[in-house]
Motif scaffolding. Structure first.
Motif, PDB file in Angstrom:
ATOM      1  N   ILE A   1       1.180 -10.564   3.880  1.00 10.19           N
ATOM      2  CA  ILE A   1      -0.240 -11.156   4.152  1.00 10.19           C
ATOM      3  C   ILE A   1      -0.713  -9.386   4.101  1.00 10.19           C
ATOM      4  O   ILE A   1      -0.478  -8.511   4.597  1.00 10.19           O
ATOM      5  CB  ILE A   1      -0.359 -11.272   5.662  1.00 10.19           C
ATOM      6  CG1 ILE A   1       0.186 -12.816   5.599  1.00 10.19           C
ATOM      7  CG2 ILE A   1      -1.999 -11.455   5.686  1.00 10.19           C
ATOM      8  CD1 ILE A   1       0.341 -13.281   6.875  1.00 10.19           C
ATOM      9  N   ARG A   2      -1.633  -9.107   2.918  1.00  8.44           N
ATOM     10  CA  ARG A   2      -2.702  -8.106   2.834  1.00  8.44           C
ATOM     11  C   ARG A   2      -3.752  -8.382   2.609  1.00  8.44           C
ATOM     12  O   ARG A   2      -4.287  -9.125   1.508  1.00  8.44           O
ATOM     13  CB  ARG A   2      -1.970  -7.261   1.645  1.00  8.44           C
ATOM     14  CG  ARG A   2      -0.533  -6.446   2.257  1.00  8.44           C
ATOM     15  CD  ARG A   2      -0.331  -5.302   1.037  1.00  8.44           C
ATOM     16  NE  ARG A   2       0.934  -4.474   1.405  1.00  8.44           N
ATOM     17  CZ  ARG A   2       1.486  -3.557   0.364  1.00  8.44           C
ATOM     18  NH1 ARG A   2       0.767  -3.644  -0.828  1.00  8.44           N
ATOM     19  NH2 ARG A   2       2.694  -3.103   0.953  1.00  8.44           N
ATOM     20  N   ASN A   3      -4.766  -7.771   3.389  1.00  8.15           N
ATOM     21  CA  ASN A   3      -6.189  -7.991   3.070  1.00  8.15           C
ATOM     22  C   ASN A   3      -6.362  -9.554   3.464  1.00  8.15           C
ATOM     23  O   ASN A   3      -7.286 -10.105   2.595  1.00  8.15           O
ATOM     24  CB  ASN A   3      -6.777  -7.469   2.123  1.00  8.15           C
ATOM     25  CG  ASN A   3      -6.533  -5.921   1.749  1.00  8.15           C
ATOM     26  OD1 ASN A   3      -6.538  -5.411   2.713  1.00  8.15           O
ATOM     27  ND2 ASN A   3      -6.070  -5.663   0.621  1.00  8.15           N
ATOM     28  N   GLY A   4      -5.647 -10.156   4.183  1.00  4.23           N
ATOM     29  CA  GLY A   4      -6.034 -11.715   4.520  1.00  4.23           C
ATOM     30  C   GLY A   4      -5.449 -12.817   3.447  1.00  4.23           C
ATOM     31  O   GLY A   4      -5.779 -13.799   3.349  1.00  4.23           O
ATOM     32  N   GLN A   5      -4.772 -11.864   2.232  1.00  2.60           N
ATOM     33  CA  GLN A   5      -4.171 -12.903   1.254  1.00  2.60           C
ATOM     34  C   GLN A   5      -2.920 -12.709   1.440  1.00  2.60           C
ATOM     35  O   GLN A   5      -2.114 -11.794   1.605  1.00  2.60           O
ATOM     36  CB  GLN A   5      -4.968 -12.362  -0.022  1.00  2.60           C
ATOM     37  CG  GLN A   5      -6.489 -12.862  -0.455  1.00  2.60           C
ATOM     38  CD  GLN A   5      -6.721 -12.268  -1.463  1.00  2.60           C
ATOM     39  OE1 GLN A   5      -6.133 -11.372  -2.178  1.00  2.60           O
ATOM     40  NE2 GLN A   5      -7.675 -13.053  -2.122  1.00  2.60           N
ATOM     41  N   GLU A   6      -2.140 -13.921   0.628  1.00  2.00           N
ATOM     42  CA  GLU A   6      -0.488 -13.845   0.641  1.00  2.00           C
ATOM     43  C   GLU A   6      -0.252 -13.441  -0.629  1.00  2.00           C
ATOM     44  O   GLU A   6      -0.884 -13.584  -1.885  1.00  2.00           O
ATOM     45  CB  GLU A   6      -0.039 -15.334   0.626  1.00  2.00           C
ATOM     46  CG  GLU A   6      -0.090 -15.663   2.050  1.00  2.00           C
ATOM     47  CD  GLU A   6       0.731 -17.082   2.287  1.00  2.00           C
ATOM     48  OE1 GLU A   6       1.450 -17.361   1.395  1.00  2.00           O
ATOM     49  OE2 GLU A   6       0.398 -17.835   3.273  1.00  2.00           O
TER      50      GLU A   6
ATOM     51  N   ASP B   1       3.743  -3.512   7.346  1.00  3.88           N
ATOM     52  CA  ASP B   1       3.342  -4.618   6.798  1.00  3.88           C
ATOM     53  C   ASP B   1       4.035  -6.041   7.372  1.00  3.88           C
ATOM     54  O   ASP B   1       4.859  -5.972   7.979  1.00  3.88           O
ATOM     55  CB  ASP B   1       3.912  -5.048   5.134  1.00  3.88           C
ATOM     56  CG  ASP B   1       3.268  -4.051   4.275  1.00  3.88           C
ATOM     57  OD1 ASP B   1       2.038  -3.738   4.442  1.00  3.88           O
ATOM     58  OD2 ASP B   1       3.829  -3.498   3.113  1.00  3.88           O
TER      59      ASP B   1
ATOM     60  N   LYS C   1       4.481 -13.570  15.112  1.00  2.70           N
ATOM     61  CA  LYS C   1       4.195 -14.922  15.148  1.00  2.70           C
ATOM     62  C   LYS C   1       5.079 -15.830  14.907  1.00  2.70           C
ATOM     63  O   LYS C   1       5.830 -15.690  13.949  1.00  2.70           O
ATOM     64  CB  LYS C   1       2.769 -14.955  14.119  1.00  2.70           C
ATOM     65  CG  LYS C   1       2.121 -16.435  14.350  1.00  2.70           C
ATOM     66  CD  LYS C   1       0.700 -16.580  13.233  1.00  2.70           C
ATOM     67  CE  LYS C   1       0.153 -17.734  13.539  1.00  2.70           C
ATOM     68  NZ  LYS C   1      -1.014 -17.633  12.646  1.00  2.70           N
TER      69      LYS C   1
ATOM     70  N   GLN D   1       6.179 -14.935  11.261  1.00  2.00           N
ATOM     71  CA  GLN D   1       5.503 -13.691  10.702  1.00  2.00           C
ATOM     72  C   GLN D   1       6.333 -12.296  11.291  1.00  2.00           C
ATOM     73  O   GLN D   1       6.478 -12.416  12.380  1.00  2.00           O
ATOM     74  CB  GLN D   1       4.154 -13.630  10.975  1.00  2.00           C
ATOM     75  CG  GLN D   1       3.349 -14.860  10.250  1.00  2.00           C
ATOM     76  CD  GLN D   1       1.869 -14.491  10.192  1.00  2.00           C
ATOM     77  OE1 GLN D   1       1.200 -13.412  10.580  1.00  2.00           O
ATOM     78  NE2 GLN D   1       1.058 -15.505   9.769  1.00  2.00           N
TER      79      GLN D   1
END
Length: 704
Positions: free
Chosen positions: A202-207, A219, A237, A274
């Motif tokens: 997950i980076r900048n809210g995107q997969e 990360d 999570k 996560q």
């Protein structure tokens, strides 16, 4: 070209002799400061100004394929059929030419027969002759030198058929050795392929999907049910059960939740989780395991050092002996030259120490590979052999024989103090201590929702307890020895202390210099596997098991009887454990010490074999222990002892067998009972049987 330390993966390396040749060739290249071959792991480490093409070409001169790790060349391009089966094709071509020549000879075509036999000798023996001539120039009398001299001699006296068959048999022996050795090394190659090469982040809210080399610390990875975890990290999570067999050898999945550590190459079995990455790909627990196992497989065992020394003397002596056999009878006794030259050549082939030089390393490779596959890291052949002759093992109690998470079982206040007030004062003192018993008291106070006052002037009293000031009063908490030193009267609670100790509990007194406030008991749960492990150690041949603990005599006795150890040493400070190990060494000879690898480091270092348990993810313990049990599973210790004993037996069998075959064939040669063909075939059979015998070590199972 660049200055660096490059590791080359090697294939086709069948013996320690050709490994030494590759090492020497590469060492002589311009700009190379040092070249080191790890025969067990089948790799080459080159330091200095490295030209990859030249290194690869020098390795190829010995018939070894080299591929740089981490260098973007052609390593990802699959080998062609010819490249993958080069040795087999050469042996096959030499055999076909021999058969064609032999059949033509039976039909009377002598010129065609000799021509095809010569071609068979050249094709099948070219690699051996090149290595042999290089060895002669360096005065390195290895098996290639012996074989080259023998074939040239047979060639010279017109023994074409014998010369061709000797070459074919030797080539076949090398091909089979390469094949079987590669199978033994596959355990490490399998480890290297366990971890996935990509992960979902997950980076900048995107997969996004990335190669593991691009993943950074902190990360966050998404790991779905059934997926392998790509990197070491901590769950942030979700919750799931994780199959950790690849790292710890545990057959049962482990429940994991937020805050729990997970490892690369383990499998997420149920829920989506996560994971925050805590280590780069080159620093993961799996990467450390692979590195340590590769180093271990390259380390020389004592038996291997003996073989190396023996071979250096043995080979030149055999050459001199072969010359004497070929020359003395014709010169001084009028015997036929061709007969005795033939016998001298046969002696050279019989004396080839092919089977002998691989007898130890192939056993070490197989055993260490099997151990790693089952969650046990053995740091080298030396420790494998040492563990194989142990008669006694010392085990630390806390965290080894017990779970290592003690809990409060009894609170007995005295002199009008309430249980809540007692717990309030003791927990206030102990929250500054790092001792597991102190942590148990603090956990109990937290469960009872007690608000703790501040403890001032806290100090630990090594091996006895602690002191501090709470609400203006100086309190002490610790074992009876502490209060005896303070000259505090503990007579009123003496019977309670004895009762608790006889139940296997650790009793701690709380009080001031003037009076006792009460006693609190803490017990560490004995592992379910401990009793079984001790019984299986005895079945594996360990004569004495000794428990070392800081607990008092009564508690130590109760736990020792419950687990089934033969002896115990109680009330030991850290330095006392070192002294206990030294005493046990005098009494029983070589001693293994089993502990957690950190708190017991001095005792582990003093012992002949230091065994750390439950070290997955613990870098310090991984590095310092001689043998590391990755899981908190003491039953892996009997497996390790059985494997070590089997390895020692296996090496002895291989040495006796290879030496026996050599001596027998040499005895048969002198009176003329053994031909070149018989001797060459015996050499092939000996080398292959030695490797196959060593590979039996891969079959030893932890559950049997």
């Amino acid at each position: 070209m660049e200055t660096l330390r490059t590791t080359y993966m090697l294939s086709g390396m069948h013996c320690a002799g050709c490994a030494a040749q590759v090492e020497q060739r590469v060492s002589e290249l311009p700009g190379v400061m040092k070249a080191t071959i790890n025969f067990g792991a089948s790799n080459l480490i080159v330091e200095g100004v490295v030209n990859h093409d030249k290194v690869i070409k020098e390795a190829e001169k010995e018939g070894v394929t080299a591929k740089p790790m981490g260098v973007k060349m052609d390593e990802d391009v699959p080998k062609s059929f010819v490249q993958a089966h080069k040795d087999s094709i050469i042996t096959g071509a030499a055999t076909v030419l021999f058969l064609a020549g032999w059949l033509l000879g039976l039909s009377g075509y002598k010129v065609a027969e000799v021509t095809l036999l010569v071609l068979s000798i050249v094709i099948g023996g070219y690699k051996t002759a090149r290595s042999g001539l290089y060895g002669l120039r360096k005065l390195n009398f290895d098996m290639n030198v012996l074989m080259t001299i023998a074939v040239i001699g047979a060639f010279a006296i017109g023994a074409w058929i014998e010369a061709a068959l000797v070459v074919i048999f030797f080539s076949l022996s090398n091909t089979l050795s390469v094949y079987t050795l590669e199978k033994a090394r596959n355990s490490i190659k399998a480890l290297m392929g366990l971890a996935p090469r990509e992960a979902t982040l997950i980076r900048n809210g995107q997969e996004i999907r990335l190669d593991v080399e691009e993943i950074q610390i902190d990360d966050v990875m998404i790991v779905k049910p059934g997926e392998k975890i790509a990197m070491d990290g901590v769950i942030v999570k979700g919750a799931s059960s994780v199959n950790q067999a690849a790292i710890t050898g545990e057959s049962m999945p482990v429940e994991k939740g937020i805050g729990d550590e997970v490892f690369a190459a383990t499998i997420n079995q149920q829920g989506s989780i996560q994971v925050k990455v805590t280590k780069r790909v080159e620093d993961t627990t799996l990467a450390k395991i692979i590195h340590l196992v590769q180093e271990a497989q390259g380390q020389r065992a004592k038996s291997q050092e003996y073989i190396d020394k023996f071979s250096k003397i043995y080979t030149p002596v055999v050459i001199v002996l072969a010359v004497l056999i070929a020359v003395v009878p014709p010169l001084f006794f009028g015997s036929v030259w061709s007969d005795w030259i033939y016998r001298g050549l046969a002696l050279l082939i019989a004396a080839c120490p092919c089977a002998l030089v691989i007898s130890s390393p192939v056993s070490i490779i197989s055993a260490i590979g099997n151990a790693a596959k089952n969650g046990v890291l053995i740091k080298g052949g030396v420790f494998l052999e040492e563990a194989g002759v142990l008669k006694a093992i010392a085990l630390d109690k806390t965290g080894t024989l017990t779970v290592g998470r003690p809990e409060v079982t009894d609170i007995i206040p005295a002199n009008g103090v309430s249980e809540r007030e007692f717990l309030e004062i003791s927990a206030a003192l102990e929250r500054y201590s790092e001792h597991p018993l102190a942590a148990a008291i603090v956990r109990r106070a937290e469960r009872d929702k007690i608000v703790l006052p501040e403890a001032e002037d806290f100090s630990a009293i090594t091996g006895k307890g602690a002191q501090g000031t709470v609400n203006g009063v100086t309190y002490y908490i610790g074992n009876p020895r502490l209060f005896n030193d303070l000259e505090t009267d503990i007579h009123q609670i003496q019977k309670e202390i004895e009762r608790l100790q006889n139940e296997g509990k650790t009793a701690m007194i709380l009080g001031t210099k003037e009076r006792v406030i009460g006693v609190i008991a803490v017990a560490d749960e004995v592992r379910e596997s401990s009793k079984q492990a001790i019984a299986r150690l005895k079945e594996a041949g360990i004569k004495r098991t000794i428990m070392l603990t800081g607990d008092n005599q009564a508690t130590a006795k109760a736990i020792a009887e419950k687990i089934g150890v033969d002896e115990y040493r109680a009330e030991l400070l850290p330095e006392d454990k070192v002294a206990a190990v030294v005493e046990l060494q005098r009494k029983y000879g070589k001693i293994a010490m089993v502990g957690d690898g950190i708190n017991d480091a001095p005792a582990l270092a003093t012992s002949n074999v230091g065994v750390a348990m439950g070290v997955a993810g613990t870098d310090a313990a991984l590095e310092t222990a001689d043998i590391a049990l990755m899981a908190d599973d003491l039953t892996k210790l009997p497996f390790t002892i059985r494997l070590s004993r089997a390895t020692v037996r296996n090496i002895k069998q291989n040495i006796w067998f290879s030496n026996g075959i050599n001596i027998l064939t040499m005895i048969l040669i002198v009176p003329g009972y053994a031909s070149l063909l018989f001797v060459a075939l015996a050499d092939v059979v000996a080398a292959v049987l030695v490797v196959l015998n060593a590979m039996r070590l891969l079959k030893i199972n932890p559950t049997k």
